[in-house]
Design a protein around this motif. Structure first.
Motif, PDB file in Angstrom:
ATOM      1  N   CYS A  44       0.092 -13.738 131.146  1.00 35.74           N
ATOM      2  CA  CYS A  44       0.530 -12.331 131.104  1.00 35.74           C
ATOM      3  C   CYS A  44       0.807 -11.892 129.654  1.00 35.74           C
ATOM      4  O   CYS A  44       0.546 -10.750 129.287  1.00 35.74           O
ATOM      5  CB  CYS A  44       1.797 -12.124 131.921  1.00 35.74           C
ATOM      6  N   CYS A  47      -1.827 -10.175 127.228  1.00 38.76           N
ATOM      7  CA  CYS A  47      -2.047  -8.727 127.245  1.00 38.76           C
ATOM      8  C   CYS A  47      -0.762  -7.937 127.025  1.00 38.76           C
ATOM      9  O   CYS A  47      -0.796  -6.829 126.507  1.00 38.76           O
ATOM     10  CB  CYS A  47      -2.665  -8.295 128.568  1.00 38.76           C
ATOM     11  N   HIS A  48       0.361  -8.494 127.462  1.00 39.60           N
ATOM     12  CA  HIS A  48       1.607  -7.714 127.412  1.00 39.60           C
ATOM     13  C   HIS A  48       2.469  -8.062 126.194  1.00 39.60           C
ATOM     14  O   HIS A  48       3.588  -7.571 126.084  1.00 39.60           O
ATOM     15  CB  HIS A  48       2.406  -7.906 128.703  1.00 39.60           C
ATOM     16  N   GLY A  57      -1.745  -4.375 127.351  1.00 40.90           N
ATOM     17  CA  GLY A  57      -0.982  -3.837 128.486  1.00 40.90           C
ATOM     18  C   GLY A  57       0.360  -3.303 128.007  1.00 40.90           C
ATOM     19  O   GLY A  57       0.791  -3.611 126.892  1.00 40.90           O
ATOM     20  N   PRO A  58       1.028  -2.500 128.843  1.00 42.19           N
ATOM     21  CA  PRO A  58       2.311  -1.901 128.420  1.00 42.19           C
ATOM     22  C   PRO A  58       3.424  -2.938 128.268  1.00 42.19           C
ATOM     23  O   PRO A  58       3.333  -4.055 128.761  1.00 42.19           O
ATOM     24  CB  PRO A  58       2.636  -0.919 129.546  1.00 42.19           C
ATOM     25  N   LEU A  60       6.616  -4.902 128.985  1.00 41.95           N
ATOM     26  CA  LEU A  60       7.259  -5.266 130.260  1.00 41.95           C
ATOM     27  C   LEU A  60       8.755  -5.526 130.073  1.00 41.95           C
ATOM     28  O   LEU A  60       9.517  -5.559 131.038  1.00 41.95           O
ATOM     29  CB  LEU A  60       6.597  -6.511 130.862  1.00 41.95           C
ATOM     30  N   LYS A  66      12.625   1.181 134.220  1.00 44.11           N
ATOM     31  CA  LYS A  66      11.568   2.186 134.334  1.00 44.11           C
ATOM     32  C   LYS A  66      11.050   2.244 135.772  1.00 44.11           C
ATOM     33  O   LYS A  66      10.769   3.318 136.297  1.00 44.11           O
ATOM     34  CB  LYS A  66      10.442   1.774 133.374  1.00 44.11           C
ATOM     35  N   PHE A  75       2.461  -2.915 141.799  1.00 46.16           N
ATOM     36  CA  PHE A  75       1.489  -2.905 140.710  1.00 46.16           C
ATOM     37  C   PHE A  75       0.831  -4.267 140.555  1.00 46.16           C
ATOM     38  O   PHE A  75      -0.370  -4.378 140.325  1.00 46.16           O
ATOM     39  CB  PHE A  75       2.121  -2.471 139.383  1.00 46.16           C
ATOM     40  N   ARG A  80      -4.387  -2.173 138.208  1.00 47.31           N
ATOM     41  CA  ARG A  80      -5.496  -1.342 137.732  1.00 47.31           C
ATOM     42  C   ARG A  80      -6.173  -2.089 136.592  1.00 47.31           C
ATOM     43  O   ARG A  80      -5.495  -2.656 135.734  1.00 47.31           O
ATOM     44  CB  ARG A  80      -4.957  -0.006 137.216  1.00 47.31           C
ATOM     45  N   PRO A  82      -7.764  -3.009 133.114  1.00 44.38           N
ATOM     46  CA  PRO A  82      -8.285  -4.384 133.031  1.00 44.38           C
ATOM     47  C   PRO A  82      -7.310  -5.455 133.514  1.00 44.38           C
ATOM     48  O   PRO A  82      -7.590  -6.626 133.362  1.00 44.38           O
ATOM     49  CB  PRO A  82      -8.522  -4.535 131.522  1.00 44.38           C
ATOM     50  N   MET A  83      -6.173  -5.068 134.075  1.00 43.83           N
ATOM     51  CA  MET A  83      -5.253  -6.120 134.535  1.00 43.83           C
ATOM     52  C   MET A  83      -5.857  -6.789 135.768  1.00 43.83           C
ATOM     53  O   MET A  83      -6.219  -6.122 136.726  1.00 43.83           O
ATOM     54  CB  MET A  83      -3.888  -5.528 134.876  1.00 43.83           C
ATOM     55  N   PRO A  84      -5.991  -8.119 135.712  1.00 46.39           N
ATOM     56  CA  PRO A  84      -6.603  -8.816 136.852  1.00 46.39           C
ATOM     57  C   PRO A  84      -5.671  -8.921 138.055  1.00 46.39           C
ATOM     58  O   PRO A  84      -4.448  -8.818 137.909  1.00 46.39           O
ATOM     59  CB  PRO A  84      -6.906 -10.208 136.282  1.00 46.39           C
ATOM     60  N   PHE A  86      -4.051 -11.378 140.434  1.00 48.40           N
ATOM     61  CA  PHE A  86      -3.791 -12.818 140.346  1.00 48.40           C
ATOM     62  C   PHE A  86      -3.740 -13.479 141.717  1.00 48.40           C
ATOM     63  O   PHE A  86      -3.595 -14.682 141.822  1.00 48.40           O
ATOM     64  CB  PHE A  86      -2.494 -13.073 139.580  1.00 48.40           C
ATOM     65  N   VAL A  96       8.120 -13.312 140.293  1.00 44.78           N
ATOM     66  CA  VAL A  96       7.669 -12.721 139.024  1.00 44.78           C
ATOM     67  C   VAL A  96       8.489 -11.463 138.714  1.00 44.78           C
ATOM     68  O   VAL A  96       8.942 -11.257 137.581  1.00 44.78           O
ATOM     69  CB  VAL A  96       6.157 -12.395 139.075  1.00 44.78           C
TER      70      VAL A  96
HETATM   71  C1  HEC Z   1      -6.219  -8.669 130.792  1.00 45.36           C
HETATM   72  C2  HEC Z   1      -4.959  -8.088 130.381  1.00 45.36           C
HETATM   73  C3  HEC Z   1      -3.762  -8.235 131.310  1.00 45.36           C
HETATM   74  C4  HEC Z   1      -3.222  -9.376 131.815  1.00 45.36           C
HETATM   75  C5  HEC Z   1      -3.699 -10.806 131.658  1.00 45.36           C
HETATM   76  C6  HEC Z   1      -2.042  -8.965 132.547  1.00 45.36           C
HETATM   77  N1  HEC Z   1      -1.889  -7.622 132.482  1.00 45.36           N
HETATM   78 FE1  HEC Z   1      -0.405  -6.521 133.357  1.00 45.36          FE
HETATM   79  N2  HEC Z   1      -1.298  -4.816 132.715  1.00 45.36           N
HETATM   80  C7  HEC Z   1      -2.402  -4.743 131.900  1.00 45.36           C
HETATM   81  C8  HEC Z   1      -2.715  -3.344 131.647  1.00 45.36           C
HETATM   82  C9  HEC Z   1      -3.855  -2.810 130.789  1.00 45.36           C
HETATM   83  C10 HEC Z   1      -1.763  -2.587 132.382  1.00 45.36           C
HETATM   84  C11 HEC Z   1      -1.701  -1.054 132.490  1.00 45.36           C
HETATM   85  C12 HEC Z   1      -2.670  -0.636 133.551  1.00 45.36           C
HETATM   86  C13 HEC Z   1      -2.557   0.827 133.899  1.00 45.36           C
HETATM   87  O1  HEC Z   1      -1.416   1.328 133.997  1.00 45.36           O
HETATM   88  O2  HEC Z   1      -3.580   1.446 134.103  1.00 45.36           O
HETATM   89  C14 HEC Z   1      -0.879  -3.541 133.017  1.00 45.36           C
HETATM   90  C15 HEC Z   1       0.216  -3.191 133.765  1.00 45.36           C
HETATM   91  C16 HEC Z   1       1.149  -4.073 134.287  1.00 45.36           C
HETATM   92  C17 HEC Z   1       2.333  -3.702 134.974  1.00 45.36           C
HETATM   93  C18 HEC Z   1       2.823  -2.277 135.221  1.00 45.36           C
HETATM   94  C19 HEC Z   1       3.606  -1.890 134.003  1.00 45.36           C
HETATM   95  C20 HEC Z   1       3.984  -0.450 133.931  1.00 45.36           C
HETATM   96  O3  HEC Z   1       4.828  -0.151 133.062  1.00 45.36           O
HETATM   97  O4  HEC Z   1       3.427   0.354 134.668  1.00 45.36           O
HETATM   98  C21 HEC Z   1       2.982  -4.852 135.327  1.00 45.36           C
HETATM   99  C22 HEC Z   1       4.295  -4.984 136.077  1.00 45.36           C
HETATM  100  C23 HEC Z   1       2.179  -5.948 134.870  1.00 45.36           C
HETATM  101  N3  HEC Z   1       1.080  -5.447 134.229  1.00 45.36           N
HETATM  102  C24 HEC Z   1       2.502  -7.286 135.034  1.00 45.36           C
HETATM  103  C25 HEC Z   1       1.663  -8.331 134.663  1.00 45.36           C
HETATM  104  C26 HEC Z   1       1.926  -9.710 134.957  1.00 45.36           C
HETATM  105  C27 HEC Z   1       3.162 -10.226 135.695  1.00 45.36           C
HETATM  106  C28 HEC Z   1       0.890 -10.434 134.474  1.00 45.36           C
HETATM  107  C29 HEC Z   1       0.653 -11.911 134.572  1.00 45.36           C
HETATM  108  C30 HEC Z   1       0.801 -12.527 135.875  1.00 45.36           C
HETATM  109  C31 HEC Z   1      -0.017  -9.496 133.844  1.00 45.36           C
HETATM  110  N4  HEC Z   1       0.484  -8.236 133.983  1.00 45.36           N
HETATM  111  C32 HEC Z   1      -1.200  -9.855 133.202  1.00 45.36           C
HETATM  112  C33 HEC Z   1      -3.129  -5.805 131.397  1.00 45.36           C
HETATM  113  C34 HEC Z   1      -2.923  -7.131 131.727  1.00 45.36           C
END
Ligand code: HEC
Length: 199
Positions: A44, A47-48, A57-58, A60, A66, A75, A80, A82-84, A86, A96
């Motif tokens: 995570c 990207c975050h 990613g934004p 966290l 928020k 979420f 959405r 490019p976030m996969p 899992f 988590v």
């Molecule tokens: C490949 C990049 C990528 C990875 C890896 C990734 N994320 Fe994200 N994530 C994003 C992006 C880009 C967004 C925003 C998407 C949107 O709002 O359209 C996002 C959004 C989120 C949000 C919503 C945040 C908000 O403020 O709206 C959460 C919660 C989140 N991710 C948790 C996780 C967690 C937990 C993991 C690991 C298990 C993870 N992400 C792995 C790219 C990634």
């Protein structure tokens, strides 16, 4: 401000509220440590951001201020691009969410109570700072036990410009050892208080 002079059994009532049993069909409580493992094993931070301060990613860090827990888990369940996705189970997602929601101390940290003046005579201004999400309704009760009689009064704290701060006024009928109780969500936080009195 509501005021009542005679309230025997006040504390008994509070205890009865807190002592309710947990139903047997409740899901196990979320485990933030298990959540931490899932987060680090699934990249995570790639990207975050290393400290969850944002990247591709934004941010966290502080996400619980928020979004509600249900929104965070939704979420992760339906991300959405490019976030996969899992493919976590509901229990894993709860873990988590618990981990992410505690990165900055979360919503469970004890609120910081300040009184002005700190040793009140007959009234004081109370300021309460919450370290995490701030509950909508916060009530303050001051009470004093005298033999079998207890004096108490209750009032609601009002919001301020700072989203984490609630304020109000408390009044004391006389000097002595009072207890100030902060009531919010299902919590009661007690603070003993010495009132100078002397009107
Ligand atoms: C490949 C990049 C990528 C990875 C890896 C990734 N994320 Fe994200 N994530 C994003 C992006 C880009 C967004 C925003 C998407 C949107 O709002 O359209 C996002 C959004 C989120 C949000 C919503 C945040 C908000 O403020 O709206 C959460 C919660 C989140 N991710 C948790 C996780 C967690 C937990 C993991 C690991 C298990 C993870 N992400 C792995 C790219 C990634």
């Amino acid at each position: 401000m509501r005021y009542s002079g005679l309230a025997v059994g006040l504390f008994g009532g509070v205890l009865a509220l807190c002592g309710s049993a947990i139903p047997a069909n409740m899901p196990p409580p979320a485990d933030p440590n298990a959540g931490a493992k899932l987060v680090s094993h699934n990249g995570c931070m790639g990207c975050h951001g290393a400290k969850f301060q944002g990247g591709l990613g934004p941010k966290l860090f502080g996400i619980e201020h928020k979004l509600a827990p249900g929104q965070i888990s939704d979420f992760i369940k339906h991300p959405r691009a490019p976030m996969p996705d899992f493919g976590f189970t509901d229990a894993q997602i709860n873990d988590v969410v618990a981990y992410l929601s505690n990165l900055d101390g979360g919503t469970s940290g004890a609120p910081v109570i300040t009184l002005d003046p700190s040793t009140p005579k007959d009234h004081a201004k109370i300021t309460v700072r919450f370290t995490g999400a701030t509950p909508e309704h916060v009530t303050v009760r001051v009470s004093m036990q005298m033999g079998t009689t207890s004096h108490h009064s209750e009032s609601d704290l009002h919001p301020t410009k700072d989203a984490h701060v609630r304020q109000g006024d408390v009044r004391f009928l006389m000097g002595g050892a009072w207890v100030l109780t902060l009531i919010y969500d299902d919590k009661h936080v007690d603070m003993p208080l010495n009132v100078a009195g002397g009107m």
